[in-house]
Design an enzyme around this catalytic site. Structure first.
Site, PDB file in Angstrom:
ATOM      1  CG  ASP A 168      47.277  36.048  41.726  1.00  0.00           C
ATOM      2  OD1 ASP A 168      47.848  36.248  40.370  1.00  0.00           O
ATOM      3  OD2 ASP A 168      46.427  35.139  40.962  1.00  0.00           O
TER       4      ASP A 168
HETATM    5  C1  GLC Z   1      45.632  34.074  37.702  1.00  0.00           C
HETATM    6  C2  GLC Z   1      47.511  35.023  37.518  1.00  0.00           C
HETATM    7  C3  GLC Z   1      46.199  36.652  37.137  1.00  0.00           C
HETATM    8  C4  GLC Z   1      44.295  35.735  37.202  1.00  0.00           C
HETATM    9  C5  GLC Z   1      44.183  34.916  38.670  1.00  0.00           C
HETATM   10  C6  GLC Z   1      42.157  35.013  38.277  1.00  0.00           C
HETATM   11  O1  GLC Z   1      46.450  33.076  38.926  1.00  0.00           O
HETATM   12  O2  GLC Z   1      47.865  34.819  38.902  1.00  0.00           O
HETATM   13  O3  GLC Z   1      46.624  37.191  36.582  1.00  0.00           O
HETATM   14  O4  GLC Z   1      44.064  37.178  37.548  1.00  0.00           O
HETATM   15  O5  GLC Z   1      44.620  34.154  38.250  1.00  0.00           O
HETATM   16  O6  GLC Z   1      42.307  34.016  37.306  1.00  0.00           O
END
Ligand code: GLC
Length: 736
Positions: free
Chosen positions: A281
């Protein structure tokens, strides 16, 4: 029979051969790559590198980084033009011409925004949810994207957690059905078609188990609880062929997911045999430092790659240190090769090597983004997400020939909040507010008087008087209250789950006028409103229903659609009851009214405000008692449960018939109910349908005292009904 066998054998051989081809093709590219290029494939950045969390970023700009083969993926790059510009650099100017993969959070739509995922789960209609994902994929692919960071499948039992909005609620079976449906919808049958995009099941794993419902907080579960409740929806996505997973921010029992060999190697690779690649993430590898398991970004990189988190989103951990770690012998190059292979296989499956510009057609983008067809599908989906919670004195449906209607509430007039959180490229001008939807429906012959009454947030009651006056001068009133779109989603936990501000107080004042008042809820999480629930005659849960919210809600309010949604999550009476969920354990002292020394709260009714699976209709349904094909089965046998459902009302309607079981005695404690099947059926007035469910050994398995996933002999109850409480039961036994 023989024909089918040979057909299946042929398909299997082709698939095996194809898989071999993808691996062989990936290996042929891998053999040409130097270490820097291998590391490059494991790096992902947001458009313009954005900031937020990550402390360092590349010294090169996006094109330079692409040209040197130093990046494998970008996300948040919007539009065919911008994507094509970067893809051109990758496939025409870099040494090995390896295509990039472009991702985005298409969580419930790209530009044509569908109802939020928790709303879609309320449809209890996997084929509808698959259709929604299919259309989302067509639109996103037309906009040049090949990868969505969805489905989010985190089981959530705590409504304080704002990301409950992004998932499918509290149940592993319903969650698994929704997870697989979205993977099928996004990826289609053949990933190489340019209308299909790679799905990414997230957040692996158990992100929804955050203590206190506070986002990013500690998760600490027994392995049994983890495997029985939280893990199934990720496994359902893997079984459906999901091409990628996203590692979650949280720790589980002391080990952050982005450093977890248990999650990434033991379960995902060794138990599930998945060749899907794992992306971290946002900066979650970098966050191993504040988690306290890495002293610096270099150690974080080492932990991430050793756990087989293949791609580093945004942390620059792999960018800064992975090559160095390999050269120092701290990271085995085989780990890097395995990670690169998994990323390359995904790019081959998507057809990006064969045709890197296949998603990049500006004419197609113009034609498919916000097309009339997809807008119509958003409304079709929204209709089945609406949940009728209360309807006494037949307040609903309202008559279309009503003369004067008051519409109250800041949210009633919002075409922005209907989009909900994580609305990608959604635009408020595309949204139909509930007020607009009502005007579209009856505006020609009804005097509609909109009065805001109060804001979603704040204590200002100066608008109450005007709102009361409007309702007193009307034949009926629709009062839209709840949360605004930014109150759920990431980093949006609330310590209270009350209806915010003074909205509930206003609603109760309006109910006291004695006029027919319909409460319309707009929210991204379960809310607690026992006082309003007691005073209101009609309550409709609409969640955040997407760009066609207003038209869908108007169809239900005025009887053009009979609501059939069911809650995918329990609504507590009070946040003090949390966690409260239907598939709870019995404990040694189950609540027994009147018996002081049992498990209950002295100051609150111990039942939920609304139970899991609950939802009403404009008609009524009657269930017969279930009949079992056998009352005793062996551990490897199945049994059938038959029962009938009759429409005993005066209008056609759909009903979600639910099947639950209870394992009465196990080697470990077992839930008082577990959802094991459901069927959504449509019935005309007076029509009766017979339903048959099958209980297979797979539906009886759980992790026993020794953590073996098995069926145990013993006595069971089986329940069928309209929700997790109003059920009819029968019993059966399993013998050795
Ligand atoms: C965010 C979220 C995740 C998302 C990623 C990219 O912090 O936790 O769900 O897909 O970043 O945007």
């Amino acid at each position: 029979m023989k024909k089918i066998f040979f057909l299946l054998l042929t398909v299997t051989i082709i698939q095996f051969a194809q898989k071999k081809t993808f691996e062989q093709r990936a290996d042929s590219v891998l053999a040409l790559m130097n270490l820097e290029e291998k590391v490059g494939q494991l790096i992902q950045y947001s458009d313009g590198y954005a900031t937020g969390g990550s402390t360092v970023g590349p010294k090169e700009n996006m094109e330079e980084l692409t040209r040197k083969g130093g990046v494998g993926s970008f996300f948040n790059v919007i539009g065919v033009k911008a994507i094509k510009k970067l893809q051109k650099v990758a496939v025409e100017e870099s040494r090995l011409k390896i295509p990039l993969i472009f991702g985005l959070d298409v969580i419930h739509g790209y530009r044509a925004i569908f109802p939020v995922p928790l709303a879609e789960a309320s449809s209890w209609n996997p084929s509808l949810v698959e259709k929604s994902a299919r259309w989302q994929a067509i639109e996103a692919a037309s906009a040049g994207l090949q990868w969505t960071f969805n489905p989010m499948v985190d089981i959530a039992r705590d409504p304080r957690w704002g990301r409950i909005m992004e998932g499918s609620g509290e149940d592993p079976y319903l969650g698994s059905q929704m997870s697989a449906a979205r993977v099928r919808g996004y990826q289609g049958k053949d990933l190489s078609a340019n209308t299909n995009i790679l799905a990414c099941v997230k957040h692996y794993a158990a992100y929804g188990g955050a203590e206190g419902g506070r986002d990013y907080n500690t998760v600490d579960l027994s392995e049994r609880n983890f495997r029985d409740y939280y893990l199934p929806p990720y496994k359902a996505a893997v079984d459906a062929g999901v091409g990628s997973l996203m590692a979650s921010f949280n720790e589980i029992g002391g080990v952050p997911s982005s450093a977890s060999k248990f999650l990434m190697t033991q379960i995902l690779r060794n138990e599930w045999k998945s060749d899907a690649f794992v992306v971290s993430d946002w900066n979650s590898i970098g966050e191993l430092i504040p988690h306290g398991v890495a002293k610096n970004l270099k150690q974080a990189a080492e932990l991430g790659i050793n756990a087989t988190v293949d791609m580093d989103m945004q942390a620059s951990a792999y960018y800064m240190h992975l090559a160095e770690l390999v050269k120092e012998g701290k990271v085995n190059i085989k780990l890097v090769d395995d990670a690169v292979r998994r990323v390359l296989i995904a790019k081959f499956k998507l057809g990006l090597f064969d045709s890197p510009y296949k998603y990049l057609d500006e004419e197609r983008e113009k034609k498919n983004v916000m097309s009339k067809d997809i807008v119509n599908v958003t409304k079709e989906v929204a209709l089945e997400t609406l949940v009728l919670l209360k309807n006494e004195k037949n307040v609903l449906p309202l008559k279309k020939d009503i003369k004067k209607l008051a519409v109250i509430g800041e949210l009633a007039n919002s075409n922005d909040d209907v989009l909900g959180g994580w609305a990608a490229q959604g635009r408020k001008e595309d949204g139909v507010s509930i007020l607009e939807g009502i005007k579209n429906k009856i505006g020609m012959n009804t005097k509609i008087n909109f009065v805001e009454g109060c804001k979603v947030l704040g204590e200002d009651k100066s608008g109450f008087e005007k709102a009361v006056e409007a309702v007193e001068n009307a034949d009926a009133a629709i009062v839209v209250i709840g949360e605004n779109r930014s109150m759920t989603g990431e980093a949006s936990s609330r310590a209270s789950i009350d209806i915010p501000g003074v909205q509930e107080e206003l609603a109760i004042q309006l109910i006291k006028t004695g006029k027919p008042v319909v409460i319309v809820l707009m929210n991204g999480r379960p809310l607690s409103f026992p006082n309003l629930q007691k005073n209101a005659s009609a309550i409709l849960e609409t969640w955040f229903a997407g760009i066609q919210a207003g038209n869908a809600v108007a169809d239900v309010l005025f009887g053009d659609f009979n609501p059939n949604g069911k809650l995918p999550v329990t609504f507590p009476r009070s946040v003090g009851q949390v966690p409260i969920y239907y598939n709870h354990k019995n404990t040694g002292r189950p609540h027994n009214p009147g018996d002081h020394y049992t498990s209950y709260y002295m100051d609150f009714d111990n039942t939920p405000l609304y139970p899991f699976g609950y939802g009403l209709s404009y008609t009524t349904f009657e269930y017969s008692a279930p009949v079992l094909s056998k009352t005793q089965i062996k551990k490897d046998e199945s049994l059938k449960i038959s029962f009938s459902v009759k429409n005993t009302g005066s209008v056609e309607g759909s009903e979600v018939a639910q099947l639950y079981i209870r394992d009465l005695v196990g080697s470990v404690t077992r839930p008082v109910k577990e959802l094991k099947d459901f069927a959504k059926i449509s019935l005309k007035p007076g029509e009766l349908k017979n339903i048959e469910f099958t209980i297979t050994p797979e539906k009886l398995k759980f992790y026993d005292i020794n953590m073996n996933y098995i069926v145990e002999p013993g006595d069971f109850k089986v329940f069928v009904g309209t929700n997790s409480v109003d059920v009819k039961e029968a019993r059966f036994s399993v013998v050795e």
